[in-house]
Design an enzyme around this catalytic site. Structure first.
Site, PDB file in Angstrom:
ATOM      1  N   ARG B  31       0.830  -1.216   0.000  1.00 21.28           N
ATOM      2  CA  ARG B  31       0.000   0.000   0.000  1.00 21.28           C
ATOM      3  C   ARG B  31       0.866   1.269   0.000  1.00 21.28           C
ATOM      4  O   ARG B  31       0.523   2.273   0.630  1.00 21.28           O
ATOM      5  CB  ARG B  31      -0.967   0.002   1.185  1.00 21.28           C
ATOM      6  CG  ARG B  31      -2.376   0.467   0.782  1.00 21.28           C
ATOM      7  CD  ARG B  31      -3.334   0.568   1.975  1.00 21.28           C
ATOM      8  NE  ARG B  31      -3.693  -0.698   2.550  1.00 21.28           N
ATOM      9  CZ  ARG B  31      -3.747  -0.955   3.853  1.00 21.28           C
ATOM     10  NH1 ARG B  31      -3.463  -0.017   4.732  1.00 21.28           N
ATOM     11  NH2 ARG B  31      -4.088  -2.143   4.298  1.00 21.28           N
ATOM     12  N   ARG B  35      -3.386   6.924   0.364  1.00 18.68           N
ATOM     13  CA  ARG B  35      -3.752   8.107   1.157  1.00 18.68           C
ATOM     14  C   ARG B  35      -2.618   8.723   1.960  1.00 18.68           C
ATOM     15  O   ARG B  35      -2.723   9.870   2.391  1.00 18.68           O
ATOM     16  CB  ARG B  35      -4.903   7.792   2.131  1.00 18.68           C
ATOM     17  CG  ARG B  35      -6.171   7.320   1.497  1.00 18.68           C
ATOM     18  CD  ARG B  35      -7.429   8.145   1.867  1.00 18.68           C
ATOM     19  NE  ARG B  35      -8.400   8.008   0.783  1.00 18.68           N
ATOM     20  CZ  ARG B  35      -8.612   8.925  -0.141  1.00 18.68           C
ATOM     21  NH1 ARG B  35      -7.982  10.081  -0.110  1.00 18.68           N
ATOM     22  NH2 ARG B  35      -9.480   8.720  -1.114  1.00 18.68           N
ATOM     23  N   ARG B  44      -6.428  11.953  -6.765  1.00 13.95           N
ATOM     24  CA  ARG B  44      -7.251  10.760  -6.703  1.00 13.95           C
ATOM     25  C   ARG B  44      -8.733  11.033  -6.920  1.00 13.95           C
ATOM     26  O   ARG B  44      -9.453  10.237  -7.537  1.00 13.95           O
ATOM     27  CB  ARG B  44      -7.022  10.081  -5.347  1.00 13.95           C
ATOM     28  CG  ARG B  44      -8.013   9.016  -4.934  1.00 13.95           C
ATOM     29  CD  ARG B  44      -7.989   7.789  -5.833  1.00 13.95           C
ATOM     30  NE  ARG B  44      -8.726   6.712  -5.176  1.00 13.95           N
ATOM     31  CZ  ARG B  44     -10.055   6.638  -5.138  1.00 13.95           C
ATOM     32  NH1 ARG B  44     -10.793   7.546  -5.730  1.00 13.95           N
ATOM     33  NH2 ARG B  44     -10.638   5.637  -4.499  1.00 13.95           N
ATOM     34  N   ASP B  80      -7.165  -3.388  -6.541  1.00 12.85           N
ATOM     35  CA  ASP B  80      -7.789  -3.928  -5.335  1.00 12.85           C
ATOM     36  C   ASP B  80      -8.070  -5.409  -5.539  1.00 12.85           C
ATOM     37  O   ASP B  80      -8.314  -5.852  -6.661  1.00 12.85           O
ATOM     38  CB  ASP B  80      -9.096  -3.185  -5.034  1.00 12.85           C
ATOM     39  CG  ASP B  80      -9.617  -3.500  -3.651  1.00 12.85           C
ATOM     40  OD1 ASP B  80      -9.301  -2.737  -2.718  1.00 12.85           O
ATOM     41  OD2 ASP B  80     -10.309  -4.534  -3.493  1.00 12.85           O
ATOM     42  N   TYR B 155     -14.726 -11.859   2.022  1.00 17.02           N
ATOM     43  CA  TYR B 155     -15.475 -10.618   1.765  1.00 17.02           C
ATOM     44  C   TYR B 155     -16.811 -10.922   1.078  1.00 17.02           C
ATOM     45  O   TYR B 155     -17.840 -10.323   1.388  1.00 17.02           O
ATOM     46  CB  TYR B 155     -14.655  -9.654   0.905  1.00 17.02           C
ATOM     47  CG  TYR B 155     -13.558  -8.943   1.660  1.00 17.02           C
ATOM     48  CD1 TYR B 155     -13.855  -8.091   2.722  1.00 17.02           C
ATOM     49  CD2 TYR B 155     -12.219  -9.112   1.317  1.00 17.02           C
ATOM     50  CE1 TYR B 155     -12.847  -7.431   3.415  1.00 17.02           C
ATOM     51  CE2 TYR B 155     -11.203  -8.448   2.011  1.00 17.02           C
ATOM     52  CZ  TYR B 155     -11.529  -7.617   3.052  1.00 17.02           C
ATOM     53  OH  TYR B 155     -10.543  -6.963   3.744  1.00 17.02           O
TER      54      TYR B 155
END
Lengths: 350, 350
Positions: B31, B35, B44, B80, B155
């Site tokens: 990552r 952010r 973004r 992702d 998920y």
């Protein structure tokens, strides 16, 4: 020795905790008293657990409920690991649905002033009244408990439940003296709390270091282990015959270190197999655990199949206390837990 | 072989991934794009990452940002793990601040109809366009990635991020055929996705089984390992020279099992020491990791002290890719990460 203590001296729980043969493998569940039981929800009322435990009759009844319903081999005092910190006026509460929260977290040396030494007889007389009630009413041993310095400290430092404990780890790394002072104070809390519960009639105790599994081996060895070791050695000095249990979640990588802290029994979560634990720690190691809590969330057949795998993993070793790998969750069907207790008792009856 | 692939064939990253001596220990961060970088926040925009990656120039620029800023030794595609499931129309999105959410979770056999096979060239042409752009622009290898069948499946089954994966574990226990069918389909997604990224110019790949650490050894061995093994063996068949990395969080108790899945490199979180891993898996094991992410949340000195412990743990072994033990968190100061990269490069320069 009190009459109650005599009655329980040969209980399966106390025998297994010492690695002795028992009539059956003893069973209890972490968080066996609580929201999963309708009879608990019926009497508990609203508000913080820290208020509820100030009513000894209520706290004793809640403690007794799962013993009556399940026929478990030990009762565990209805209480919370932040009770001592709350009682000395640090400013921490348990928010229903959230967990421990502190408006002013522990961050600087001056915060130690809000965390004086814990004196159970004057700070929490109601807890000791509950323990005395239970000791005279219970037919099974009462288990005392306390939070380990690290896990309680992490709540004080973070100010709320945390997944990664960033601020706590920063403190132990960048401010070792402040961290050490915090741990020393919380070790005093744990020792005083456990001693007072044992003196009032509890027969054994568990130290919960629930979140230690988030630490590296180095962090645990340097910043945590000395303080948990201190708790066990102090208790061994004052109560040499009281079995002790050391428990954490996700601590497979810390198993040897946690074992070295000196407890009688090592609590395993579902990740560490019992066979592996005895291979690593010694073949006579007494273990507690370790059914995956998710397997009691479904039907009875799933739970019993899981329980059978735990029993097979233990391979008839006398040093086994059956438990879940972590606490009972609120959504569990009590009938499933009752079936697990009956099943483990029947399967292991000698 | 494309010109870009030739340029990177002798990169420190690819050399270390094969256990070969390098000019310095390569570094990248899980990552690393995201952010934590102000330049990311500047370009973004709002909304789901699944929309952002549909713009190849934007996705490529985001991927390039940390390479430019930090001088890391590998780029990792901005994407992702739920991209394939989203692209085939299962009905899953990534909610900013929450994570993957599915309004209709995967619960019964009919749900497989929403989860057809994944065809990257037609389902996500924009991803491959991004990869091709990057392969021609990058001076360091591009790392492809995919979610492992278990973690993606959790998920889909839970419908949202979960701490205990109760419903997922129930399914693998009580409905093994349904679980198996789900895993087979998700293994096809991972294989197709990774192959297409490698064909478009990526040089290596990582399989993220981030939440496998929540499983018992039995659950992992029976319900998960065969499917992850299938992914690695299929990729080894089609791309025998592409290094592969197998990563999970809290997987110390699964280390031998995960290693047996066949990846070139085992990713370690901060809980497992590098020394322990090589003792258990073999002295020539190539490892990736494993600085505790909390140690880059504070000042530079804390981060570098932590990095030095990781380097000491590795003991000059050539098979080491430096990384954090988990992804970069949004609050990290990029200057701290930049200092870590420079420090590791300098300390290991041969």
């Amino acid at each position: 020795m009190s009459p109650a203590a005599q009655d329980t001296a040969l209980s399966p729980f106390l025998a297994a905790a010492s690695g002795k043969r028992t009539t059956h493998t003893p069973v209890w569940f972490m968080r066996q008293a609580g929201r999963s039981l309708p009879e608990y929800r019926a009497i508990r009322g609203e508000g913080s657990i820290l208020d509820a435990i100030k009513q000894p009759r209520l706290a004793a009844d809640i403690t007794l409920q799962p013993v009556t319903r399940y026929g478990v081999d030990a009762a565990v005092l209805y209480s919370d690991i932040v009770v001592p910190a709350h009682a000395v006026g640090f400013g921490i509460d348990v928010a229903p649905g959230t967990g421990p929260v502190a408006e002013q977290p522990f961050r600087v040396h001056a915060d130690l002033q809000r965390l004086r030494e814990f004196e159970p007889e004057t700070d929490t007389p109601y807890v000791l009244e509950t323990v005395r009630m239970l000791a005279s009413e219970l037919k099974v041993p009462l288990l005392a408990f306390a939070g380990a310095p690290f896990t309680v400290g992490s709540y004080l430092v973070e100010g709320k439940p945390s997944r990664d404990h960033l601020i706590t780890k920063q403190m132990m790394t960048t401010e070792p003296q402040l961290w050490h002072d915090l741990m020393q104070r919380l070790a005093q809390h744990a020792v005083a709390s456990l001693r007072s519960q044992l003196d009032a009639g509890a027969s054994a105790y568990q130290l919960f270091d629930s979140w230690a599994g988030n630490l590296t081996q180095d962090q645990y060895r340097d910043a945590v282990l000395p303080h948990s070791t201190h708790v066990f050695s102090e208790l061994k000095r004052s109560h040499p015959h009281a079995p002790s249990i050391h428990f954490g979640v996700g601590c497979d990588h810390l198993l040897e270190l946690m074992h070295s802290a000196g407890a009688t029994v090592i609590g395993l979560d579902w990740r560490t197999s019992i066979t592996d634990a005895r291979t690593r720690l010694g073949k006579d190691t007494v273990v507690q655990g370790n059914l995956d809590p998710s397997l009691v969330q479904s039907d009875v057949a799933t739970a019993l199949a899981g329980a059978d795998r735990v029993l097979a993993d233990n391979a008839n070793h006398s040093g086994h206390i059956f438990n879940l790998g972590h606490g009972v969750t609120p959504g569990v069907n009590p009938d499933v837990l009752a079936a697990v207790v009956q099943h483990v008792h029947e399967r292991t009856r000698s």
